[in-house]
Design a protein around this motif. Structure first.
Motif, PDB file in Angstrom:
ATOM      1  N   ARG A  35       0.821  -1.209   0.000  1.00 25.89           N
ATOM      2  CA  ARG A  35       0.000   0.000   0.000  1.00 25.89           C
ATOM      3  C   ARG A  35       0.863   1.272   0.000  1.00 25.89           C
ATOM      4  N   ALA A  36       2.131   1.126  -0.236  1.00 26.35           N
ATOM      5  CA  ALA A  36       3.056   2.262  -0.164  1.00 26.35           C
ATOM      6  C   ALA A  36       2.835   3.229  -1.321  1.00 26.35           C
ATOM      7  N   PRO A  37       2.915   4.523  -1.020  1.00 25.07           N
ATOM      8  CA  PRO A  37       2.836   5.505  -2.110  1.00 25.07           C
ATOM      9  C   PRO A  37       4.141   5.504  -2.890  1.00 25.07           C
ATOM     10  N   THR A  38       4.101   6.076  -4.079  1.00 20.14           N
ATOM     11  CA  THR A  38       5.347   6.241  -4.815  1.00 20.14           C
ATOM     12  C   THR A  38       6.150   7.359  -4.138  1.00 20.14           C
ATOM     13  N   PHE A  39       7.404   7.448  -4.476  1.00 21.19           N
ATOM     14  CA  PHE A  39       8.282   8.499  -3.957  1.00 21.19           C
ATOM     15  C   PHE A  39       7.671   9.869  -4.228  1.00 21.19           C
ATOM     16  N   GLU A  40       7.227  10.079  -5.463  1.00 21.24           N
ATOM     17  CA  GLU A  40       6.658  11.373  -5.851  1.00 21.24           C
ATOM     18  C   GLU A  40       5.360  11.659  -5.092  1.00 21.24           C
ATOM     19  N   GLU A  41       4.473  10.651  -4.968  1.00 21.85           N
ATOM     20  CA  GLU A  41       3.219  10.850  -4.234  1.00 21.85           C
ATOM     21  C   GLU A  41       3.488  11.223  -2.778  1.00 21.85           C
ATOM     22  N   PHE A  42       4.433  10.529  -2.148  1.00 18.76           N
ATOM     23  CA  PHE A  42       4.758  10.777  -0.751  1.00 18.76           C
ATOM     24  C   PHE A  42       5.172  12.234  -0.540  1.00 18.76           C
ATOM     25  N   PHE A  43       6.076  12.721  -1.376  1.00 17.20           N
ATOM     26  CA  PHE A  43       6.572  14.080  -1.188  1.00 17.20           C
ATOM     27  C   PHE A  43       5.570  15.145  -1.622  1.00 17.20           C
ATOM     28  N   LYS A  44       4.686  14.833  -2.544  1.00 13.13           N
ATOM     29  CA  LYS A  44       3.619  15.780  -2.877  1.00 13.13           C
ATOM     30  C   LYS A  44       2.685  15.951  -1.678  1.00 13.13           C
ATOM     31  N   VAL A  45       2.328  14.835  -1.035  1.00 16.66           N
ATOM     32  CA  VAL A  45       1.465  14.923   0.152  1.00 16.66           C
ATOM     33  C   VAL A  45       2.211  15.626   1.279  1.00 16.66           C
ATOM     34  N   MET A  46       3.481  15.297   1.472  1.00 13.32           N
ATOM     35  CA  MET A  46       4.263  15.940   2.519  1.00 13.32           C
ATOM     36  C   MET A  46       4.317  17.454   2.291  1.00 13.32           C
ATOM     37  N   ASN A  47       4.482  17.867   1.060  1.00 14.81           N
ATOM     38  CA  ASN A  47       4.507  19.293   0.740  1.00 14.81           C
ATOM     39  C   ASN A  47       3.168  19.940   1.076  1.00 14.81           C
ATOM     40  N   ARG A  48       2.078  19.300   0.696  1.00 11.21           N
ATOM     41  CA  ARG A  48       0.754  19.857   0.959  1.00 11.21           C
ATOM     42  C   ARG A  48       0.484  19.947   2.457  1.00 11.21           C
ATOM     43  N   GLU A 119      -2.123  10.585   4.371  1.00  8.06           N
ATOM     44  CA  GLU A 119      -1.937  11.947   4.864  1.00  8.06           C
ATOM     45  C   GLU A 119      -1.832  11.983   6.390  1.00  8.06           C
ATOM     46  N   GLY A 120      -2.642  11.185   7.085  1.00  9.84           N
ATOM     47  CA  GLY A 120      -2.581  11.142   8.550  1.00  9.84           C
ATOM     48  C   GLY A 120      -1.227  10.668   9.046  1.00  9.84           C
ATOM     49  N   TYR A 121      -0.693   9.624   8.418  1.00  9.15           N
ATOM     50  CA  TYR A 121       0.619   9.121   8.803  1.00  9.15           C
ATOM     51  C   TYR A 121       1.698  10.170   8.517  1.00  9.15           C
ATOM     52  N   ILE A 122       1.603  10.824   7.370  1.00  5.63           N
ATOM     53  CA  ILE A 122       2.601  11.829   6.996  1.00  5.63           C
ATOM     54  C   ILE A 122       2.561  13.007   7.962  1.00  5.63           C
ATOM     55  N   ARG A 123       1.374  13.380   8.439  1.00  3.52           N
ATOM     56  CA  ARG A 123       1.269  14.453   9.442  1.00  3.52           C
ATOM     57  C   ARG A 123       2.020  14.053  10.723  1.00  3.52           C
ATOM     58  N   LYS A 124       1.831  12.821  11.170  1.00  5.20           N
ATOM     59  CA  LYS A 124       2.536  12.345  12.368  1.00  5.20           C
ATOM     60  C   LYS A 124       4.050  12.353  12.135  1.00  5.20           C
ATOM     61  N   TYR A 125       4.464  11.941  10.953  1.00  4.71           N
ATOM     62  CA  TYR A 125       5.878  11.923  10.587  1.00  4.71           C
ATOM     63  C   TYR A 125       6.471  13.335  10.658  1.00  4.71           C
ATOM     64  N   LEU A 126       5.762  14.293  10.084  1.00  9.39           N
ATOM     65  CA  LEU A 126       6.235  15.677  10.118  1.00  9.39           C
ATOM     66  C   LEU A 126       6.256  16.221  11.544  1.00  9.39           C
ATOM     67  N   ASP A 127       5.268  15.854  12.352  1.00 10.48           N
ATOM     68  CA  ASP A 127       5.254  16.293  13.751  1.00 10.48           C
ATOM     69  C   ASP A 127       6.490  15.787  14.486  1.00 10.48           C
ATOM     70  N   ARG A 128       6.910  14.551  14.196  1.00  5.56           N
ATOM     71  CA  ARG A 128       8.106  13.993  14.835  1.00  5.56           C
ATOM     72  C   ARG A 128       9.359  14.725  14.376  1.00  5.56           C
ATOM     73  N   ILE A 129       9.395  15.082  13.102  1.00  2.00           N
ATOM     74  CA  ILE A 129      10.542  15.839  12.584  1.00  2.00           C
ATOM     75  C   ILE A 129      10.624  17.182  13.293  1.00  2.00           C
ATOM     76  N   HIS A 130       9.502  17.865  13.423  1.00  2.00           N
ATOM     77  CA  HIS A 130       9.492  19.169  14.087  1.00  2.00           C
ATOM     78  C   HIS A 130       9.887  19.038  15.564  1.00  2.00           C
ATOM     79  N   ALA A 131       9.384  18.011  16.219  1.00  2.72           N
ATOM     80  CA  ALA A 131       9.728  17.802  17.638  1.00  2.72           C
ATOM     81  C   ALA A 131      11.229  17.545  17.782  1.00  2.72           C
TER      82      ALA A 131
END
Length: 136
Positions: A35-48, A119-131
């Motif tokens: 169920r993994a996104p492609t590299f490009e999909e992952f970073f597009k969602v991360m950017n958004r 998107e929910g997982y990516i939000r948690k990932y970004l929160d960990r990066i910020h922390a």
């Protein structure tokens, strides 16, 4: 990004295997995510999710990561730069693609049990990066 999996998912799966009995001692296991996104999909969602500041090339990101690592050597980002060394804009996606698996024990091939990197997982990932950036 089929070879990039959350550590909590990996740990939970390994704990379940260990608790399952002695018959698994000495066996090798591989992990994948169907169920993994492609590299490009992952970073597009991360950017958004991170406010839409725009995507940059891998080369530019790597340069910034090296500069940051030099001034913050104890930050987790400082460790990832050694993994990305030698890659460029064309080969960066291969870092997370995963290789051929020749193992009879592959976890995650069942589509329903594979972790969803959404998107929910990516939000948690970004929160960990910020922390981490505030603590190190």
């Amino acid at each position: 990004m089929s070879s990039v999996l959350p550590v909590d998912y990996l740990c939970g799966t390994i704990a379940a295997l260990v608790a399952g009995g002695q018959q698994r001692v000495g066996e090798d296991y591989d992990f994948v995510s169907l169920r993994a996104p492609t590299f490009e999909e992952f970073f597009k969602v991360m950017n958004r999710v991170s406010g839409g500041k725009g995507l940059i090339s891998f080369r530019e990101w790597h340069s910034r990561a090296l500069e940051y690592a030099a001034t913050h050597p104890n930050n987790p980002l400082a460790r990832i730069t050694t993994i990305t060394d030698g890659h460029n804009d064309e080969t960066a996606a291969y870092l997370v693609k995963g290789g051929q698996i020749d193992n009879k024990h592959v976890l995650g091939l069942d589509f329903e049990s594979a972790i969803l990197v959404d998107e929910g997982y990516i939000r948690k990932y970004l929160d960990r990066i910020h922390a981490a950036s505030y603590s190190g």
